[in-house]
Design an enzyme around this catalytic site. Sequence first.
Site, short mmCIF file in Angstrom:
data_model
loop_
_atom_site.label_atom_id
_atom_site.label_comp_id
_atom_site.label_asym_id
_atom_site.label_seq_id
_atom_site.Cartn_x
_atom_site.Cartn_y
_atom_site.Cartn_z
N GLY A 43 48.40 45.75 43.78
CA GLY A 43 47.20 46.34 44.38
C GLY A 43 47.42 47.12 45.66
CG ASP A 99 44.77 44.67 46.83
OD1 ASP A 99 44.96 43.57 47.42
OD2 ASP A 99 44.71 44.74 45.59
CG ASP A 102 38.17 37.12 46.94
OD1 ASP A 102 37.08 37.04 47.51
OD2 ASP A 102 38.33 36.82 45.74
CB VAL A 152 35.52 46.60 44.99
CG1 VAL A 152 34.14 46.38 45.59
CG2 VAL A 152 36.57 45.83 45.80
P1 IMP Z 1 42.77 35.85 47.55
O1 IMP Z 1 43.96 34.98 47.46
O2 IMP Z 1 41.54 35.19 46.99
O3 IMP Z 1 42.50 36.39 48.95
O4 IMP Z 1 43.01 37.04 46.57
C1 IMP Z 1 43.55 38.22 46.95
C2 IMP Z 1 43.92 39.05 45.75
O5 IMP Z 1 42.91 38.97 44.73
C3 IMP Z 1 43.96 40.50 46.14
O6 IMP Z 1 45.24 40.86 46.55
C4 IMP Z 1 43.53 41.20 44.88
O7 IMP Z 1 44.66 41.46 44.07
C5 IMP Z 1 42.64 40.23 44.17
N1 IMP Z 1 41.20 40.54 44.41
C6 IMP Z 1 40.29 39.88 45.17
N2 IMP Z 1 39.10 40.45 45.16
C7 IMP Z 1 39.23 41.54 44.36
C8 IMP Z 1 38.30 42.58 43.96
O8 IMP Z 1 37.12 42.64 44.33
N3 IMP Z 1 38.82 43.52 43.13
C9 IMP Z 1 40.11 43.52 42.70
N4 IMP Z 1 40.99 42.58 43.06
C10 IMP Z 1 40.55 41.59 43.88
MG MG Z 2 46.61 41.90 45.52
#
Ligand code: IMP
Ligand code: MG
Length: 179
Positions: A43, A99, A102, A152
């Site tokens: 991403g 990218d 979350d 997104v």
């Molecule tokens: P986290 O570990 O929950 O912070 O996830 C982070 C990863 O989830 C990011 O690097 C993205 O690859 C993916 N991700 C989280 N939200 C989105 C979104 O809205 N669209 C696409 N990928 C997302």
């Molecule tokens: Mg990612």
Amino acid sequence: MRNDISTILLDEQTIQAKVIELGKRISEDYKDCVPVLICILRGGVVFLSDLMKKISIPVEIDFMSLSSYGSGTESSGVVKIRKDIDANISGRDIIIVEDIVDSGLTLKYIKDYFQRHNPKSVKICTLLDKPKAHKTDIKIDYCGFEVGNEFVVGYGLDYAEKYRNLPFIGILKEEIYTN
Ligand code: IMP
Ligand code: MG
């Protein structure tokens, strides 16, 4: 592809203006060293390639690939390294280029992992942040835009590996991932 998007959140121009601003800040903050930009695949790749061109000091780049998401839209919280970095980061200044943050679980894992290799510093640069979705305390040093909890896509971000090549960031129609 465009038909699967309900709203354009950030158009090309808005993203490029922000990338220039972040590039300037990084160039100033790291003017006395050569930081290693570590891009989180896949991403972060569009953001990295635009951002590095807007940084006016020497930098090195490297890549890391992790799995945490599968093909769904919610973080599993389980992070696995698929491809590690090649650079020796001991004593180096690291900027993680991501990218989107979350839950923050992926970045927390990566940051802790890098800290064990004795870098001089580790900072985080993300294009997007979903502050309401954080499940862990994470300090973001450079953030492009804060967004809501909608899923997104575009500008590197995918849904089931699609939409990464859209030049803007948009909200995916809910029917695409609920079907
Ligand atoms: P986290 O570990 O929950 O912070 O996830 C982070 C990863 O989830 C990011 O690097 C993205 O690859 C993916 N991700 C989280 N939200 C989105 C979104 O809205 N669209 C696409 N990928 C997302
Ligand atoms: Mg990612």
